[in-house]
Design an enzyme around this catalytic site. Structure first.
Site, PDB file in Angstrom:
ATOM      1  N   TYR A  28     -12.129   7.263 -12.117  1.00  0.00           N
ATOM      2  CA  TYR A  28     -12.344   6.087 -11.299  1.00  0.00           C
ATOM      3  C   TYR A  28     -13.260   5.126 -12.130  1.00  0.00           C
ATOM      4  O   TYR A  28     -12.967   3.913 -12.359  1.00  0.00           O
ATOM      5  CB  TYR A  28     -13.121   6.597 -10.008  1.00  0.00           C
ATOM      6  N   ASP A  75       0.800  -1.052   0.062  1.00  0.00           N
ATOM      7  CA  ASP A  75      -0.027  -0.063  -0.051  1.00  0.00           C
ATOM      8  C   ASP A  75       0.895   1.302   0.060  1.00  0.00           C
ATOM      9  O   ASP A  75       1.884   1.285   0.655  1.00  0.00           O
ATOM     10  CB  ASP A  75      -0.945  -0.081   1.295  1.00  0.00           C
TER      11      ASP A  75
END
Ligand code: NAD
Ligand code: UDP
Length: 340
Positions: free
Chosen positions: A152, A38
């Site tokens: 997105y 991450d």
């Protein structure tokens, strides 16, 4: 070195985020070794407090747009890496798009090399502003490819395209979950999504912000139900050549969720109406027949039960340090944990 596990190793990209951290907790509790990859773009390591010091857990700070670090191994790969809150994914739209396209390709090719099963965290945004209601997986959607949400929506659509091309080429065993609005503990207070905004506003005695007139609908799934769906999907033994909706079919107007949150927090906050964001979908409700039939999955947590757990978590977490920590990319660890 990480401790051995006979359940195998799961790489969780985006594992420090809201959903990803619950998945990491679950996998560790189930006996997997977990490598969380991450960049901490929209999260902090606080989310991983339960697992950070576990010998079977390892954290690597890494942006998935870049090639994955050498030496990683995996039996399962989960791709959750991507900001999910509209204001956050729109802050750097090119990065959001690249995360979904280049990042997903990096993770898919890694899974293919490893012979690892892959789960893609896709989204109901695939359906855009849907003209079919509720939305079955067969619906191809109604997405504006040039609007502010497109980085997105179209990014996730392109990621799905890659997933199904890897399946068609027979090089990876890929599962695609189309996730509908999910909520629960560890949503960030200033994340910008509706449940986190309204709970933190109600608890702080601030006005609850409804965008538009509040007649738009969403269907809210509690995070534990989603994790259960992920595990059923990735453990399903037969190849799945189609995406699977994971969401709670109980559909609510945004004005109604504001009323429920106000009542449950016993808040005296007023409600204020703000402009509706561009391209905000009018309706959203999953058709989950496929998940029921193929996976035997359906949500179990009722809205008020899930909201109560979330409110309790926010009430405990809402002290001044919470907002101090919250800033994209601000709370970065000085060290890399674990080894691969
Ligand atoms: P989140 O923002 O809390 O978590 C996303 C995580 O991905 C964060 O930890 C962030 O730092 C990380 N990340 C972002 N870009 C990255 C990059 N380029 N490289 C490495 N890490 C990166 O969001 P969430 O709600 O936990 O969502 C998780 C996944 O589920 C996302 O892919 C999202 O699109 C999908 N999803 C979520 C929902 C929902 O309602 N929560 C709905 C549909 C789909
Ligand atoms: N919304 C709202 N008030 C807020 C935040 C969001 O009315 O403070 C609305 C938003 O316009 C949308 C719905 O709530 O219609 C869900 O928004 P969210 O950002 O949580 O998810 P998404 O739009 O991606 O489904």
């Amino acid at each position: 070195m990480m401790a051995r596990s006979n359940r195998g190793t799961a790489v969780v990209a985006g594992g420090a985020g809201f959903v990803g951290s619950h998945l990491c907790d679950y996998l560790i509790a189930e006996g997997y070794r977990v490598v969380c990859v991450d960049s901490l773009l929209t999260s902090t390591l606080d989310n991983l407090n339960r697992v950070l010091r576990d010998a079977r857990f390892s954290f690597i700070e890494h942006d998935v747009i870049k090639p994955l670090p050498q030496g990683l191994a995996a039996d399962l790969v989960f791709n959750l890496a991507c900001a999910a809150s509209p204001p956050l994914y729109q802050l750097d739209p090119v990065h959001t798009m690249m995360t979904n396209v280049v990042g997903t390709n990096n993770l898919l090719s890694f899974a293919a090399e490893q012979g690892a099963r892959f789960l893609q965290a896709s989204t109901s945004e695939i359906y855009g502003n849907p003209l079919v209601h509720p939305q079955p997986e067969s619906y191809a959607g109604n997405v504006n490819p040039t609007g502010p949400r497109a980085c997105y929506d179209e990014g996730k659509r392109a990621a799905e395209t890659l997933c199904f091309d890897y399946i068609r080429q027979g090089v990876a065993d890929v599962r695609v979950a189309r996730i509908f609005n999910t909520y629960g503990p560890r949503l960030r207070a200033s994340d910008g999504r509706v449940v986190s905004n309204m709970i933190s506003q109600a608890l702080a005695g601030e006005p609850l912000t409804i965008y538009g007139d509040g007649s738009q609908t969403r269907s809210f799934c509690y995070v534990d139900d989603l994790i259960d769906g992920f595990m059923k999907l990735i453990r399903h033994e037969l190849p799945l050549p189609h995406a699977v909706n994971l969401g709670n079919p109980v559909e609510l107007k945004i004005a109604d969720i504001a009323s429920v949150i106000r009542r449950m927090t016993a808040s005296g906050s007023e409600i204020v109406f703000c402009p509706l964001p561009v391209d905000d979908p009018c309706r959203r409700r999953p058709d989950i027949r496929l998940a029921r039939e193929i996976l035997g999955w359906q949500p179990k947590v009722e809205l008020e039960e899930g909201l109560q757990r979330t409110i309790d978590w926010f009430a405990a977490a809402m002290h001044p340090s919470v907002d101090e920590h919250y800033s994209i990319g601000k709370h970065r660890p000085a060290v890399r944990f674990g080894s691969v």
